[in-house]
Design a protein around this motif. Structure first.
Motif, PDB file in Angstrom:
ATOM      1  N   ILE A 122      16.977   9.649 -13.833  1.00 40.52           N
ATOM      2  CA  ILE A 122      18.038   9.858 -14.810  1.00 40.52           C
ATOM      3  C   ILE A 122      19.315  10.215 -14.065  1.00 40.52           C
ATOM      4  N   VAL A 123      20.395   9.496 -14.373  1.00 38.66           N
ATOM      5  CA  VAL A 123      21.713   9.798 -13.816  1.00 38.66           C
ATOM      6  C   VAL A 123      22.669  10.016 -14.975  1.00 38.66           C
ATOM      7  N   SER A 124      23.393  11.133 -14.957  1.00 42.41           N
ATOM      8  CA  SER A 124      24.324  11.480 -16.032  1.00 42.41           C
ATOM      9  C   SER A 124      25.603  12.019 -15.405  1.00 42.41           C
ATOM     10  N   ILE A 125      26.725  11.312 -15.629  1.00 40.54           N
ATOM     11  CA  ILE A 125      28.005  11.703 -15.031  1.00 40.54           C
ATOM     12  C   ILE A 125      29.080  11.679 -16.117  1.00 40.54           C
ATOM     13  N   THR A 126      29.843  12.759 -16.207  1.00 41.53           N
ATOM     14  CA  THR A 126      30.966  12.806 -17.135  1.00 41.53           C
ATOM     15  C   THR A 126      32.253  12.848 -16.325  1.00 41.53           C
ATOM     16  N   MET A 127      33.100  11.855 -16.527  1.00 40.69           N
ATOM     17  CA  MET A 127      34.328  11.703 -15.742  1.00 40.69           C
ATOM     18  C   MET A 127      35.461  12.529 -16.346  1.00 40.69           C
ATOM     19  N   VAL A 128      36.437  12.876 -15.511  1.00 38.68           N
ATOM     20  CA  VAL A 128      37.625  13.579 -16.010  1.00 38.68           C
ATOM     21  C   VAL A 128      38.456  12.612 -16.855  1.00 38.68           C
ATOM     22  N   PRO A 129      39.301  13.127 -17.765  1.00 37.06           N
ATOM     23  CA  PRO A 129      40.053  12.245 -18.662  1.00 37.06           C
ATOM     24  C   PRO A 129      40.869  11.160 -17.972  1.00 37.06           C
ATOM     25  N   ASP A 130      41.430  11.420 -16.808  1.00 40.46           N
ATOM     26  CA  ASP A 130      42.272  10.416 -16.153  1.00 40.46           C
ATOM     27  C   ASP A 130      41.476   9.334 -15.432  1.00 40.46           C
ATOM     28  N   MET A 131      40.189   9.550 -15.218  1.00 45.62           N
ATOM     29  CA  MET A 131      39.351   8.539 -14.572  1.00 45.62           C
ATOM     30  C   MET A 131      38.723   7.662 -15.647  1.00 45.62           C
ATOM     31  N   TYR A 132      39.514   6.712 -16.139  1.00 49.32           N
ATOM     32  CA  TYR A 132      39.091   5.939 -17.298  1.00 49.32           C
ATOM     33  C   TYR A 132      38.507   4.568 -16.950  1.00 49.32           C
ATOM     34  N   ASP A 133      38.544   4.163 -15.684  1.00 46.31           N
ATOM     35  CA  ASP A 133      37.983   2.863 -15.309  1.00 46.31           C
ATOM     36  C   ASP A 133      36.511   3.040 -14.963  1.00 46.31           C
ATOM     37  N   VAL A 134      35.656   2.759 -15.936  1.00 48.78           N
ATOM     38  CA  VAL A 134      34.214   2.919 -15.734  1.00 48.78           C
ATOM     39  C   VAL A 134      33.516   1.561 -15.670  1.00 48.78           C
ATOM     40  N   ARG A 135      34.270   0.516 -15.416  1.00 46.76           N
ATOM     41  CA  ARG A 135      33.666  -0.822 -15.372  1.00 46.76           C
ATOM     42  C   ARG A 135      32.566  -0.968 -14.325  1.00 46.76           C
ATOM     43  N   PRO A 136      32.689  -0.368 -13.122  1.00 44.66           N
ATOM     44  CA  PRO A 136      31.573  -0.489 -12.170  1.00 44.66           C
ATOM     45  C   PRO A 136      30.252   0.024 -12.729  1.00 44.66           C
ATOM     46  N   PHE A 137      30.306   1.081 -13.559  1.00 51.97           N
ATOM     47  CA  PHE A 137      29.094   1.590 -14.189  1.00 51.97           C
ATOM     48  C   PHE A 137      28.569   0.601 -15.233  1.00 51.97           C
ATOM     49  N   ILE A 138      29.488   0.029 -16.009  1.00 51.36           N
ATOM     50  CA  ILE A 138      29.089  -0.951 -17.024  1.00 51.36           C
ATOM     51  C   ILE A 138      28.389  -2.131 -16.360  1.00 51.36           C
ATOM     52  N   TRP A 139      28.971  -2.622 -15.289  1.00 52.08           N
ATOM     53  CA  TRP A 139      28.412  -3.779 -14.589  1.00 52.08           C
ATOM     54  C   TRP A 139      27.051  -3.469 -13.966  1.00 52.08           C
ATOM     55  N   ASP A 140      26.792  -2.169 -13.734  1.00 57.54           N
ATOM     56  CA  ASP A 140      25.517  -1.771 -13.134  1.00 57.54           C
ATOM     57  C   ASP A 140      24.506  -1.322 -14.184  1.00 57.54           C
ATOM     58  N   GLY A 141      24.806  -1.593 -15.467  1.00 59.59           N
ATOM     59  CA  GLY A 141      23.825  -1.346 -16.511  1.00 59.59           C
ATOM     60  C   GLY A 141      23.817   0.050 -17.093  1.00 59.59           C
ATOM     61  N   TYR A 142      24.849   0.823 -16.857  1.00 54.10           N
ATOM     62  CA  TYR A 142      24.921   2.174 -17.404  1.00 54.10           C
ATOM     63  C   TYR A 142      25.321   2.151 -18.883  1.00 54.10           C
ATOM     64  N   GLU A 143      24.803   3.118 -19.629  1.00 54.52           N
ATOM     65  CA  GLU A 143      25.272   3.346 -20.990  1.00 54.52           C
ATOM     66  C   GLU A 143      26.594   4.106 -20.909  1.00 54.52           C
ATOM     67  N   ILE A 144      27.553   3.709 -21.714  1.00 56.55           N
ATOM     68  CA  ILE A 144      28.870   4.345 -21.706  1.00 56.55           C
ATOM     69  C   ILE A 144      29.100   5.024 -23.050  1.00 56.55           C
ATOM     70  N   LYS A 145      29.464   6.287 -22.994  1.00 56.83           N
ATOM     71  CA  LYS A 145      29.764   7.033 -24.215  1.00 56.83           C
ATOM     72  C   LYS A 145      31.202   7.515 -24.155  1.00 56.83           C
ATOM     73  N   LEU A 146      31.943   7.233 -25.204  1.00 55.49           N
ATOM     74  CA  LEU A 146      33.329   7.670 -25.301  1.00 55.49           C
ATOM     75  C   LEU A 146      33.372   9.092 -25.855  1.00 55.49           C
ATOM     76  N   LEU A 147      34.055   9.983 -25.143  1.00 56.80           N
ATOM     77  CA  LEU A 147      34.188  11.375 -25.557  1.00 56.80           C
ATOM     78  C   LEU A 147      35.652  11.692 -25.834  1.00 56.80           C
ATOM     79  N   TYR A 148      35.883  12.818 -26.513  1.00 56.19           N
ATOM     80  CA  TYR A 148      37.241  13.168 -26.928  1.00 56.19           C
ATOM     81  C   TYR A 148      37.550  14.630 -26.627  1.00 56.19           C
TER      82      TYR A 148
END
Length: 344
Positions: A122-148
């Motif tokens: 299990i890998v779980s990473i929450t990025m800081v608000p300014d790090m919005y380019d998560v495409r490498p994770f998407i391309w590697d099959g990660y689930e992406i959740k939008l937070l506010y």
């Protein structure tokens, strides 16, 4: 390109201080306190091009009953930290888009290789608000959740900030002011914990039922200029409580907003006083964390903040999915709580 564990506290903190993506939650001493109180092993990775450090990421690792977990940050019931994740170096924002994407691809390739070497489930990473380019994770099959989260622009004149609040909000602040409320800084973590445990009774397993007050005590001791506990009093009675943190140009409402006396609009008054306090101290923005929680967002939104997004990325293999299923469907049984605590 290489990835290595960083052992130099000064090198790490200097990198975090200079990077526009570095937050207080990335600082070395805070990371070590989280390690101490979470039961996870801290792995502070540095990403290098030749001998030049261009990115860092703090990873928390745990092997529990053969299930290998990686978090950044650890679960909220252990650390109560909104985000952590990857921090790029200070000049990253000024690069042309192609260069940005190249460096981000390099960083992810090295980190992904390290996670593979660790055989993570299990890998779980929450990025800081300014790090919005998560495409490498998407391309590697990660689930992406939008937070506010909510942000306030403190560079505006104070009267403009005030006039932007809902009428109901301004009325309650005025009503609160009539009670002669006084805000005082404190180190009484035990009282704060007791207040929050009572406030969150009925909301199930949470940070204040799972974590020790020593965690917050250690944070206050390690960062006396950055993390502060406040109580608000009406005469001798505590009617408000909060823990806020500040770093660089941002002031953050972290813990608190507990309704203690329902006859006094203490939370509206307390939040307004914090906004004025942060603005007077020269901070450019104030974050009022908690926009994802439906039970509090209607309160926070009446201060007219800007809704800001950030991302959580997650991936699990079959073993990780099976372990989560067991946790959710078997160990969540209240009669097996002692088993849940032993495993997680």
């Amino acid at each position: 390109m290489t990835i290595e564990l960083v052992t130099d506290r000064e090198l790490w903190d200097k990198f975090i201080d200079k990077s526009p993506y570095g937050t207080l939650f990335h600082k070395w001493d805070l990371l070590k306190i989280v390690e101490k109180h979470s039961g996870y092993e801290l792995r502070p990775y540095g990403l290098y091009k030749n001998d030049s450090l261009y990115a860092v990421i703090p990873i928390y690792y745990k092997n529990t009953k053969g299930v290998k977990l990686v978090y950044s940050p650890p679960q909220g019931t252990l650390a109560y930290i909104p985000y952590m994740g990857l921090v790029m170096w200070q000049d990253y924002k000024t690069l042309k888009q192609r260069k940005k994407e190249q460096y981000l691809d390099y960083a992810w390739a090295d980190l992904a290789a390290e996670l593979k070497r660790l055989s993570t489930n299990i890998v779980s990473i929450t990025m800081v608000p300014d790090m919005y380019d998560v495409r490498p994770f998407i391309w590697d099959g990660y689930e992406i959740k939008l937070l506010y989260t909510y942000m306030h622009d403190l560079t505006q004149p104070e009267d403009e900030i005030w006039n932007s609040f809902d009428n109901d909000c301004r009325q309650k602040i005025r009503a609160g002011a009539k009670h002669g409320l006084v805000i005082k800084e404190s180190t009484d973590v035990d009282t704060f914990f007791n207040i929050m445990v009572g406030r969150l009774k009925g909301y199930g397993n949470n940070f204040f039922t799972r974590q020790s007050p020593d965690y917050l005590r250690d944070l206050l001791a390690a960062f006396p200029e950055n993390i502060k506990l406040y109580f608000m009093y009406k005469d001798q009675e505590i009617v408000g409580a909060a823990i806020n943190c500040c770093y660089k140009d941002q002031y953050t409402g972290w813990f608190g907003d507990a309704i203690i006396n329902r006859e006094i609009a203490s939370n509206e008054y307390l939040n307004w006083e914090f906004i004025k306090m942060a603005k007077a101290a020269g901070y450019k923005r104030l974050e009022n964390w908690g926009a994802d929680m439906k039970r509090v967002n209607q309160f926070k939104s009446k201060f007219n903040p800007t809704l800001t997004t950030y991302y959580h990325v997650r991936k699990k293999d079959r073993i990780g999915a099976l372990s989560e299923w067991g946790y959710d469907n078997v160990l969540a049984n209240p009669y097996l709580g002692f088993v849940r605590k032993a495993i997680f």
